[in-house]
Design a protein around this motif. Sequence first.
Motif, mmCIF file in Angstrom:
data_model
loop_
_atom_site.group_PDB
_atom_site.id
_atom_site.type_symbol
_atom_site.label_atom_id
_atom_site.label_comp_id
_atom_site.label_asym_id
_atom_site.label_seq_id
_atom_site.Cartn_x
_atom_site.Cartn_y
_atom_site.Cartn_z
ATOM 1 N N ASP A 156 0.795 -1.116 -0.002
ATOM 2 C CA ASP A 156 0.093 -0.086 -0.099
ATOM 3 C C ASP A 156 0.859 1.098 0.041
ATOM 4 O O ASP A 156 1.906 1.293 0.974
ATOM 5 C CB ASP A 156 -0.854 0.029 1.072
ATOM 6 C CG ASP A 156 -1.875 0.937 1.075
ATOM 7 O OD1 ASP A 156 -1.922 1.930 0.689
ATOM 8 O OD2 ASP A 156 -3.075 0.627 1.488
ATOM 9 N N ASP A 157 0.400 2.207 -0.702
ATOM 10 C CA ASP A 157 1.378 3.518 -0.879
ATOM 11 C C ASP A 157 1.266 4.354 0.265
ATOM 12 O O ASP A 157 2.001 5.394 0.328
ATOM 13 C CB ASP A 157 1.085 4.023 -2.293
ATOM 14 C CG ASP A 157 -0.268 4.538 -2.256
ATOM 15 O OD1 ASP A 157 -0.949 3.725 -2.267
ATOM 16 O OD2 ASP A 157 -0.439 5.712 -2.839
ATOM 17 N N ARG A 158 0.180 4.013 1.120
ATOM 18 C CA ARG A 158 0.146 4.887 2.434
ATOM 19 C C ARG A 158 0.822 4.447 3.725
ATOM 20 O O ARG A 158 0.513 3.397 4.055
ATOM 21 C CB ARG A 158 -1.222 5.422 2.574
ATOM 22 C CG ARG A 158 -1.959 6.027 1.304
ATOM 23 C CD ARG A 158 -3.529 6.265 1.524
ATOM 24 N NE ARG A 158 -3.862 7.243 0.460
ATOM 25 C CZ ARG A 158 -4.999 7.925 0.540
ATOM 26 N NH1 ARG A 158 -5.569 8.030 1.603
ATOM 27 N NH2 ARG A 158 -5.131 8.632 -0.473
ATOM 28 N N PRO A 159 1.650 4.818 4.087
ATOM 29 C CA PRO A 159 2.247 4.587 5.319
ATOM 30 C C PRO A 159 1.327 4.118 6.749
ATOM 31 O O PRO A 159 1.532 3.097 7.264
ATOM 32 C CB PRO A 159 3.332 5.611 5.809
ATOM 33 C CG PRO A 159 3.317 6.629 4.453
ATOM 34 C CD PRO A 159 2.240 6.194 3.809
ATOM 35 N N THR A 160 0.472 5.124 6.628
ATOM 36 C CA THR A 160 -0.712 5.053 7.761
ATOM 37 C C THR A 160 -1.612 3.503 7.759
ATOM 38 O O THR A 160 -1.599 2.756 8.434
ATOM 39 C CB THR A 160 -1.708 6.016 7.809
ATOM 40 O OG1 THR A 160 -1.161 7.126 7.868
ATOM 41 C CG2 THR A 160 -2.779 5.602 8.694
ATOM 42 N N ASN A 161 -1.962 3.201 6.191
ATOM 43 C CA ASN A 161 -2.490 1.960 5.977
ATOM 44 C C ASN A 161 -1.635 0.728 6.138
ATOM 45 O O ASN A 161 -2.048 -0.177 6.928
ATOM 46 C CB ASN A 161 -3.175 1.785 4.478
ATOM 47 C CG ASN A 161 -4.137 2.869 4.164
ATOM 48 O OD1 ASN A 161 -4.676 3.315 5.083
ATOM 49 N ND2 ASN A 161 -4.557 2.832 2.989
ATOM 50 N N LEU A 162 -0.346 1.034 6.083
ATOM 51 C CA LEU A 162 0.622 -0.395 6.196
ATOM 52 C C LEU A 162 0.733 -0.571 7.625
ATOM 53 O O LEU A 162 0.568 -1.482 8.096
ATOM 54 C CB LEU A 162 2.051 0.138 5.549
ATOM 55 C CG LEU A 162 2.164 0.359 4.062
ATOM 56 C CD1 LEU A 162 3.673 0.694 3.862
ATOM 57 C CD2 LEU A 162 2.085 -1.347 3.398
ATOM 58 N N ARG A 163 0.962 0.521 8.367
ATOM 59 C CA ARG A 163 0.919 0.566 9.551
ATOM 60 C C ARG A 163 -0.379 -0.239 10.494
ATOM 61 O O ARG A 163 -0.120 -1.344 11.228
ATOM 62 C CB ARG A 163 1.279 1.830 10.579
ATOM 63 C CG ARG A 163 2.628 2.107 10.493
ATOM 64 C CD ARG A 163 2.892 3.306 11.588
ATOM 65 N NE ARG A 163 1.995 4.537 11.519
ATOM 66 C CZ ARG A 163 2.115 5.344 10.404
ATOM 67 N NH1 ARG A 163 3.328 5.383 9.593
ATOM 68 N NH2 ARG A 163 1.307 6.678 10.437
ATOM 69 N N ILE A 164 -1.624 0.088 9.928
ATOM 70 C CA ILE A 164 -2.670 -0.329 10.656
ATOM 71 C C ILE A 164 -2.943 -1.815 10.284
ATOM 72 O O ILE A 164 -3.211 -2.660 11.003
ATOM 73 C CB ILE A 164 -4.013 0.418 9.975
ATOM 74 C CG1 ILE A 164 -3.932 1.879 10.431
ATOM 75 C CG2 ILE A 164 -5.371 -0.190 10.365
ATOM 76 C CD1 ILE A 164 -5.008 2.733 10.048
ATOM 77 N N TYR A 165 -2.596 -2.173 8.820
ATOM 78 C CA TYR A 165 -2.821 -3.685 8.315
ATOM 79 C C TYR A 165 -1.798 -4.505 9.209
ATOM 80 O O TYR A 165 -2.045 -5.490 9.398
ATOM 81 C CB TYR A 165 -2.850 -3.758 6.775
ATOM 82 C CG TYR A 165 -3.592 -3.040 6.132
ATOM 83 C CD1 TYR A 165 -4.878 -2.709 6.646
ATOM 84 C CD2 TYR A 165 -3.332 -2.396 5.010
ATOM 85 C CE1 TYR A 165 -5.863 -1.819 5.908
ATOM 86 C CE2 TYR A 165 -4.220 -1.509 4.081
ATOM 87 C CZ TYR A 165 -5.635 -1.560 4.650
ATOM 88 O OH TYR A 165 -6.284 -0.722 4.189
ATOM 89 N N ALA A 166 -0.516 -4.167 9.139
ATOM 90 C CA ALA A 166 0.404 -4.804 9.881
ATOM 91 C C ALA A 166 -0.055 -5.001 11.267
ATOM 92 O O ALA A 166 0.261 -6.065 11.912
ATOM 93 C CB ALA A 166 1.800 -3.917 9.790
ATOM 94 N N GLN A 167 -0.437 -4.070 12.085
ATOM 95 C CA GLN A 167 -0.996 -4.233 13.450
ATOM 96 C C GLN A 167 -2.032 -5.418 13.522
ATOM 97 O O GLN A 167 -2.187 -5.958 14.363
ATOM 98 C CB GLN A 167 -1.538 -2.722 13.929
ATOM 99 C CG GLN A 167 -1.846 -2.837 15.249
ATOM 100 C CD GLN A 167 -0.779 -2.994 16.331
ATOM 101 O OE1 GLN A 167 0.291 -2.666 16.055
ATOM 102 N NE2 GLN A 167 -1.201 -3.472 17.747
ATOM 103 N N PHE A 168 -2.857 -5.274 12.389
ATOM 104 C CA PHE A 168 -4.081 -6.353 12.555
ATOM 105 C C PHE A 168 -3.261 -7.571 12.188
ATOM 106 O O PHE A 168 -3.841 -8.736 12.956
ATOM 107 C CB PHE A 168 -4.861 -6.189 11.257
ATOM 108 C CG PHE A 168 -5.875 -5.103 11.512
ATOM 109 C CD1 PHE A 168 -6.570 -4.730 12.630
ATOM 110 C CD2 PHE A 168 -6.303 -4.506 10.432
ATOM 111 C CE1 PHE A 168 -7.472 -3.708 12.597
ATOM 112 C CE2 PHE A 168 -7.082 -3.346 10.350
ATOM 113 C CZ PHE A 168 -7.756 -3.071 11.547
ATOM 114 N N VAL A 169 -2.330 -7.697 11.310
ATOM 115 C CA VAL A 169 -1.863 -9.291 11.565
ATOM 116 C C VAL A 169 -1.004 -9.254 12.723
ATOM 117 O O VAL A 169 -1.091 -10.627 13.385
ATOM 118 C CB VAL A 169 -0.596 -9.094 10.252
ATOM 119 C CG1 VAL A 169 0.160 -10.530 10.288
ATOM 120 C CG2 VAL A 169 -1.278 -8.855 9.159
#
Length: 104
Positions: free
Chosen positions: A9-22
Amino acid sequence: MSTRVLIVDDRPTNLRIYAQFVTLMGEKYSAVTYADPVEALHWLKENSVDLMVVDYRMPQMNGAEFIRKVRMMPGASDIPAIVITAHQDRECRLAALDAGATDF
């Protein structure tokens, strides 16, 4: 054995959120994140994953193009791929599914 999830994902905020879900799924799950789909493709040439979560709208290539390129890699035709986007565009959905996305 760890279950590895690739998130692109090109948005850093989305990357952090999705990684947190994992991470919240438990110790046996790990996330690998890329903001650049081209870098993610290079990484995938040498590494394997159990699931891909891919944004549809990115500057370098869209999620359908990314998945299409992954599907052409040896041994990558069966990796589940989920495409995510804020847009509810039917065209995006069909393009992603045509490219080999598992879900949208």
